[in-house]
Write a protein that holds these residues in place. Structure first.
Motif, PDB file in Angstrom:
ATOM      1  N   SER A   3       0.814  -1.214   0.000  1.00 23.52           N
ATOM      2  CA  SER A   3       0.000   0.000   0.000  1.00 23.52           C
ATOM      3  C   SER A   3       0.850   1.266   0.000  1.00 23.52           C
ATOM      4  N   ARG A   4       2.011   1.235   0.670  1.00 21.65           N
ATOM      5  CA  ARG A   4       2.888   2.421   0.703  1.00 21.65           C
ATOM      6  C   ARG A   4       3.486   2.704  -0.666  1.00 21.65           C
ATOM      7  N   VAL A   5       3.883   1.669  -1.371  1.00 21.88           N
ATOM      8  CA  VAL A   5       4.440   1.854  -2.711  1.00 21.88           C
ATOM      9  C   VAL A   5       3.361   2.383  -3.649  1.00 21.88           C
ATOM     10  N   ALA A   6       2.144   1.844  -3.508  1.00 21.82           N
ATOM     11  CA  ALA A   6       1.021   2.329  -4.322  1.00 21.82           C
ATOM     12  C   ALA A   6       0.686   3.777  -3.969  1.00 21.82           C
ATOM     13  N   GLN A   7       0.708   4.099  -2.677  1.00 17.48           N
ATOM     14  CA  GLN A   7       0.388   5.452  -2.220  1.00 17.48           C
ATOM     15  C   GLN A   7       1.338   6.491  -2.818  1.00 17.48           C
ATOM     16  N   TYR A   8       2.621   6.162  -2.864  1.00 20.09           N
ATOM     17  CA  TYR A   8       3.617   7.111  -3.374  1.00 20.09           C
ATOM     18  C   TYR A   8       3.932   6.898  -4.858  1.00 20.09           C
ATOM     19  N   ASN A   9       3.282   5.888  -5.455  1.00 18.35           N
ATOM     20  CA  ASN A   9       3.494   5.584  -6.867  1.00 18.35           C
ATOM     21  C   ASN A   9       4.984   5.418  -7.162  1.00 18.35           C
ATOM     22  N   GLY A  10       5.673   4.717  -6.265  1.00 20.01           N
ATOM     23  CA  GLY A  10       7.108   4.504  -6.388  1.00 20.01           C
ATOM     24  C   GLY A  10       7.673   4.138  -5.032  1.00 20.01           C
ATOM     25  N   ILE A  11       9.000   4.162  -4.930  1.00 19.66           N
ATOM     26  CA  ILE A  11       9.639   3.849  -3.657  1.00 19.66           C
ATOM     27  C   ILE A  11       9.266   4.926  -2.645  1.00 19.66           C
ATOM     28  N   PRO A  12       8.703   4.543  -1.495  1.00 18.13           N
ATOM     29  CA  PRO A  12       8.302   5.546  -0.490  1.00 18.13           C
ATOM     30  C   PRO A  12       9.495   6.379  -0.017  1.00 18.13           C
ATOM     31  N   PRO A  13       9.246   7.609   0.397  1.00 14.78           N
ATOM     32  CA  PRO A  13      10.337   8.505   0.796  1.00 14.78           C
ATOM     33  C   PRO A  13      10.840   8.251   2.214  1.00 14.78           C
ATOM     34  N   TYR A  14      10.919   6.985   2.593  1.00 15.72           N
ATOM     35  CA  TYR A  14      11.421   6.624   3.913  1.00 15.72           C
ATOM     36  C   TYR A  14      12.882   6.218   3.770  1.00 15.72           C
ATOM     37  N   GLN A  15      13.741   6.783   4.597  1.00 20.96           N
ATOM     38  CA  GLN A  15      15.166   6.459   4.506  1.00 20.96           C
ATOM     39  C   GLN A  15      15.407   4.970   4.718  1.00 20.96           C
ATOM     40  N   GLU A  16      14.680   4.379   5.648  1.00 18.79           N
ATOM     41  CA  GLU A  16      14.853   2.944   5.918  1.00 18.79           C
ATOM     42  C   GLU A  16      14.572   2.122   4.665  1.00 18.79           C
ATOM     43  N   THR A  17      13.482   2.455   3.964  1.00 17.22           N
ATOM     44  CA  THR A  17      13.116   1.696   2.768  1.00 17.22           C
ATOM     45  C   THR A  17      14.107   1.930   1.643  1.00 17.22           C
ATOM     46  N   ARG A  18      14.513   3.171   1.442  1.00 19.97           N
ATOM     47  CA  ARG A  18      15.486   3.469   0.379  1.00 19.97           C
ATOM     48  C   ARG A  18      16.821   2.769   0.637  1.00 19.97           C
ATOM     49  N   THR A  19      17.258   2.772   1.896  1.00 23.58           N
ATOM     50  CA  THR A  19      18.499   2.079   2.259  1.00 23.58           C
ATOM     51  C   THR A  19      18.339   0.576   2.050  1.00 23.58           C
ATOM     52  N   TYR A  20      17.170   0.055   2.405  1.00 21.65           N
ATOM     53  CA  TYR A  20      16.895  -1.376   2.254  1.00 21.65           C
ATOM     54  C   TYR A  20      16.955  -1.787   0.784  1.00 21.65           C
ATOM     55  N   VAL A  21      16.326  -1.019  -0.080  1.00 18.58           N
ATOM     56  CA  VAL A  21      16.325  -1.341  -1.513  1.00 18.58           C
ATOM     57  C   VAL A  21      17.758  -1.336  -2.052  1.00 18.58           C
ATOM     58  N   ASP A  22      18.518  -0.304  -1.714  1.00 22.26           N
ATOM     59  CA  ASP A  22      19.914  -0.228  -2.153  1.00 22.26           C
ATOM     60  C   ASP A  22      20.714  -1.425  -1.648  1.00 22.26           C
TER      61      ASP A  22
END
Length: 196
Positions: free
Chosen positions: A164-183
């Motif tokens: 739901s968060r990815v759908a809400q932001y239509n992309g990677i959510p602007p959370y540092q934890e999530t961006r770091t996790y994806v990287d």
């Protein structure tokens, strides 16, 4: 908003840096530390030297169990669900460090850190059983990859932050934890591809 800084170990030469952790309590006070004493602390800023080393090398001593032990299960599930086994290994590495008994403060458990509701939806009977957990996690990855039309970065973001968060932001959510996790997962994946 109140900020509280607790930096430990400042003795002698402070040329060595460390990861910085953060959490916001119920009263809106934001706490920072380099030595977390509470599970609510999440990574806020990584030590660049340490992170670079982590991204380029694998130290089996950091793993709770030998990753090779789970290779047959990973290969079987990856083949069955059509998911790259390097991606499966990267998610396991990022989620649990190959600890089949890992349980997060939020209740995610096992090698692939399945949340209770997700595990129930996937019909995973025992999330601490490596075979059940990996099978459920890979099946869930397949669902996310299909949902995002093969976009691995979005699928990984949804694995971490929720669909739901990815759908809400239509992309990677602007959370540092999530961006770091994806990287981190994508970097681990490259490392596993190089060793396969």
């Amino acid at each position: 908003m109140v900020f509280v800084f607790l930096i430990c170990g400042v003795v002698g030469d402070y040329s060595a840096s460390a990861d910085i952790y953060r959490y916001e309590d119920d009263e809106g006070v934001v706490h920072f530390t380099d030595a977390p004493t509470d599970r609510r602390f999440k990574i806020f800023m990584r030590d660049i030297k340490k992170d670079r080393k982590l991204r380029t090398t694998f130290k089996l001593a950091r793993f709770t169990r030998n990753p090779a032990e789970f290779e047959p299960i990973i290969n079987q599930c990856a083949l069955e669900f059509g998911v790259d086994k390097s991606l499966v290994k990267a998610v396991i590495h990022a989620e649990s460090g190959y600890n089949p008994n890992a349980v997060s403060p939020k209740g995610a458990s096992g090698l692939m850190q399945l949340m209770p509701k997700t595990a129930k939806d996937l019909k995973v009977a025992n999330t601490l059983d490596p075979s059940d957990n990996i099978r459920g996690g890979v099946r869930y990855l397949r669902f996310l990859l299909d949902t995002f039309r093969g976009d691995e970065a979005l699928a990984i973001a949804a694995y971490n932050a929720g669909l739901s968060r990815v759908a809400q932001y239509n992309g990677i959510p602007p959370y540092q934890e999530t961006r770091t996790y994806v990287d981190r997962v994508l970097t681990y994946r490259k490392s596993y591809q190089a060793t396969n």
